[in-house]
Write a protein that holds these residues in place. Structure first.
Motif, PDB file in Angstrom:
ATOM      1  N   LYS A  61       0.907  -1.061  -0.004  1.00 47.61           N
ATOM      2  CA  LYS A  61       0.069   0.084  -0.148  1.00 47.61           C
ATOM      3  C   LYS A  61       0.922   1.200  -0.029  1.00 47.61           C
ATOM      4  O   LYS A  61       0.451   2.198  -0.742  1.00 47.61           O
ATOM      5  N   PHE A  62       1.876   1.289   0.829  1.00 46.06           N
ATOM      6  CA  PHE A  62       2.759   2.209   0.818  1.00 46.06           C
ATOM      7  C   PHE A  62       3.368   2.562  -0.431  1.00 46.06           C
ATOM      8  O   PHE A  62       3.541   3.790  -1.096  1.00 46.06           O
ATOM      9  N   ILE A  63       4.110   1.421  -1.172  1.00 46.83           N
ATOM     10  CA  ILE A  63       4.678   1.735  -2.495  1.00 46.83           C
ATOM     11  C   ILE A  63       3.639   2.108  -3.478  1.00 46.83           C
ATOM     12  O   ILE A  63       3.754   3.246  -4.304  1.00 46.83           O
ATOM     13  N   GLY A  64       2.442   1.695  -3.324  1.00 42.24           N
ATOM     14  CA  GLY A  64       1.316   2.154  -4.317  1.00 42.24           C
ATOM     15  C   GLY A  64       1.044   3.600  -4.233  1.00 42.24           C
ATOM     16  O   GLY A  64       0.258   4.102  -5.254  1.00 42.24           O
ATOM     17  N   SER A  65       0.827   3.979  -2.966  1.00 47.62           N
ATOM     18  CA  SER A  65       0.454   5.563  -2.783  1.00 47.62           C
ATOM     19  C   SER A  65       1.386   6.517  -2.628  1.00 47.62           C
ATOM     20  O   SER A  65       1.258   7.549  -2.498  1.00 47.62           O
ATOM     21  N   ARG A  66       2.771   6.156  -3.120  1.00 49.81           N
ATOM     22  CA  ARG A  66       3.860   7.220  -2.647  1.00 49.81           C
ATOM     23  C   ARG A  66       3.555   8.226  -3.641  1.00 49.81           C
ATOM     24  O   ARG A  66       4.078   9.397  -3.030  1.00 49.81           O
ATOM     25  N   MET A  67       3.332   8.044  -4.827  1.00 54.48           N
ATOM     26  CA  MET A  67       3.355   9.342  -5.589  1.00 54.48           C
ATOM     27  C   MET A  67       2.092  10.309  -5.097  1.00 54.48           C
ATOM     28  O   MET A  67       2.309  11.644  -4.941  1.00 54.48           O
ATOM     29  N   LYS A  68       1.047   9.798  -4.628  1.00 56.29           N
ATOM     30  CA  LYS A  68      -0.121  10.558  -4.187  1.00 56.29           C
ATOM     31  C   LYS A  68       0.335  11.305  -2.784  1.00 56.29           C
ATOM     32  O   LYS A  68      -0.001  12.452  -2.730  1.00 56.29           O
ATOM     33  N   VAL A  69       0.959  10.496  -1.875  1.00 55.64           N
ATOM     34  CA  VAL A  69       1.509  10.939  -0.682  1.00 55.64           C
ATOM     35  C   VAL A  69       2.451  12.085  -0.951  1.00 55.64           C
ATOM     36  O   VAL A  69       2.288  13.179  -0.378  1.00 55.64           O
ATOM     37  N   TYR A  70       3.256  12.064  -1.737  1.00 61.64           N
ATOM     38  CA  TYR A  70       4.402  12.979  -2.192  1.00 61.64           C
ATOM     39  C   TYR A  70       3.429  14.207  -2.881  1.00 61.64           C
ATOM     40  O   TYR A  70       3.787  15.389  -2.394  1.00 61.64           O
ATOM     41  N   ALA A  71       2.717  14.094  -3.677  1.00 58.72           N
ATOM     42  CA  ALA A  71       1.919  15.293  -4.139  1.00 58.72           C
ATOM     43  C   ALA A  71       1.139  16.021  -3.015  1.00 58.72           C
ATOM     44  O   ALA A  71       1.036  17.214  -3.011  1.00 58.72           O
ATOM     45  N   ASP A  72       0.646  15.409  -2.274  1.00 57.68           N
ATOM     46  CA  ASP A  72      -0.278  15.871  -1.152  1.00 57.68           C
ATOM     47  C   ASP A  72       0.590  16.663  -0.020  1.00 57.68           C
ATOM     48  O   ASP A  72       0.255  17.705   0.257  1.00 57.68           O
ATOM     49  N   SER A  73       1.619  15.991   0.148  1.00 56.43           N
ATOM     50  CA  SER A  73       2.815  16.613   1.149  1.00 56.43           C
ATOM     51  C   SER A  73       3.234  17.919   0.657  1.00 56.43           C
ATOM     52  O   SER A  73       3.571  19.024   1.243  1.00 56.43           O
ATOM     53  N   GLN A  74       3.415  17.976  -0.777  1.00 58.04           N
ATOM     54  CA  GLN A  74       4.063  19.098  -1.735  1.00 58.04           C
ATOM     55  C   GLN A  74       2.658  20.246  -1.345  1.00 58.04           C
ATOM     56  O   GLN A  74       3.321  21.591  -1.229  1.00 58.04           O
ATOM     57  N   GLN A  75       1.681  20.041  -1.545  1.00 57.75           N
ATOM     58  CA  GLN A  75       0.636  20.844  -1.290  1.00 57.75           C
ATOM     59  C   GLN A  75       0.722  21.501   0.164  1.00 57.75           C
ATOM     60  O   GLN A  75       0.457  22.660   0.219  1.00 57.75           O
ATOM     61  N   VAL A  76       0.818  20.676   1.048  1.00 62.32           N
ATOM     62  CA  VAL A  76       0.668  21.223   2.539  1.00 62.32           C
ATOM     63  C   VAL A  76       1.852  21.818   2.717  1.00 62.32           C
ATOM     64  O   VAL A  76       1.908  23.132   3.332  1.00 62.32           O
ATOM     65  N   MET A  77       3.337  21.570   2.168  1.00 56.68           N
ATOM     66  CA  MET A  77       4.277  22.435   2.259  1.00 56.68           C
ATOM     67  C   MET A  77       3.895  23.574   1.732  1.00 56.68           C
ATOM     68  O   MET A  77       4.376  24.624   2.214  1.00 56.68           O
ATOM     69  N   SER A  78       3.666  23.721   0.611  1.00 57.39           N
ATOM     70  CA  SER A  78       3.198  25.056  -0.212  1.00 57.39           C
ATOM     71  C   SER A  78       2.503  25.772   0.944  1.00 57.39           C
ATOM     72  O   SER A  78       2.567  27.214   0.792  1.00 57.39           O
ATOM     73  N   LYS A  79       1.589  25.327   1.432  1.00 60.26           N
ATOM     74  CA  LYS A  79       0.530  26.056   2.154  1.00 60.26           C
ATOM     75  C   LYS A  79       1.240  26.790   3.244  1.00 60.26           C
ATOM     76  O   LYS A  79       1.022  28.133   3.649  1.00 60.26           O
ATOM     77  N   TYR A  80       2.306  26.089   4.048  1.00 56.35           N
ATOM     78  CA  TYR A  80       2.840  26.440   5.083  1.00 56.35           C
ATOM     79  C   TYR A  80       3.911  27.536   4.730  1.00 56.35           C
ATOM     80  O   TYR A  80       4.084  28.424   5.529  1.00 56.35           O
ATOM     81  N   ILE A  81       4.491  27.569   3.422  1.00 54.28           N
ATOM     82  CA  ILE A  81       5.529  28.241   2.963  1.00 54.28           C
ATOM     83  C   ILE A  81       4.791  29.493   2.840  1.00 54.28           C
ATOM     84  O   ILE A  81       5.335  30.657   3.109  1.00 54.28           O
ATOM     85  N   GLN A  82       3.513  29.670   2.075  1.00 59.83           N
ATOM     86  CA  GLN A  82       2.573  30.752   1.899  1.00 59.83           C
ATOM     87  C   GLN A  82       2.366  31.810   3.207  1.00 59.83           C
ATOM     88  O   GLN A  82       2.595  32.790   3.346  1.00 59.83           O
ATOM     89  N   LYS A  83       1.953  30.875   4.253  1.00 55.61           N
ATOM     90  CA  LYS A  83       1.857  31.271   5.448  1.00 55.61           C
ATOM     91  C   LYS A  83       3.044  32.357   6.043  1.00 55.61           C
ATOM     92  O   LYS A  83       2.912  33.171   6.564  1.00 55.61           O
TER      93      LYS A  83
END
Length: 133
Positions: free
Chosen positions: A108-130
């Motif tokens: 499951k981890f391997i199969g979802s790694r791209m989505k987790v990466y993309a989601d984490s980039q969105q979260v990081m972007s949100k915090y950088i903007q703040k």
């Protein structure tokens, strides 16, 4: 080009080669763990990932799938990937990797790694903007 190489490494079955038969066998088990989809589906996944990343499609999607299907199934490609894995992992490590690849949670981890990466980039972007507000 570096993004393409990264995507290929993430989506393609990794293989290993060694003069030592048991090391080679361990690598083969890793290969089998990564090859949980038919080669045509892995090729389609690769083309879709390239398209999603906006890297541009130099050829028609159908043609790229055909090219990647042939590439992923070739002995030469597998041998090249084998050399990379054998240079980076011991036999013991390859055995452990093959065990992990059979674990449902790790799958499951391997199969979802791209989505987790993309989601984490969105979260990081949100915090950088703040930080800049």
């Amino acid at each position: 080009m570096n993004k393409l190489i990264l995507i290929m490494c993430l989506f393609l079955p990794q293989v290993a080669f060694s003069e030592n038969a048991s090391h080679r066998d361990a690598a083969q088990r890793v290969i089998e763990g990564f090859e949980n989809k038919p080669v045509e589906q892995r090729a389609m996944d690769l083309v879709n990932a390239i398209e999603k990343m906006g890297m541009g499609m130099p050829k028609e999607k159908k043609e790229l799938v055909s090219i990647f299907t042939e590439m992923l199934g070739s002995d030469a490609f597998k041998a090249d990937m084998q050399n990379i894995y054998m240079a980076n992992f011991t036999e013991v490590e390859l055995v452990r990797i093959s065990e992990l690849l059979n674990d449902p949670v790790f799958q499951k981890f391997i199969g979802s790694r791209m989505k987790v990466y993309a989601d984490s980039q969105q979260v990081m972007s949100k915090y950088i903007q703040k930080a800049f507000e």
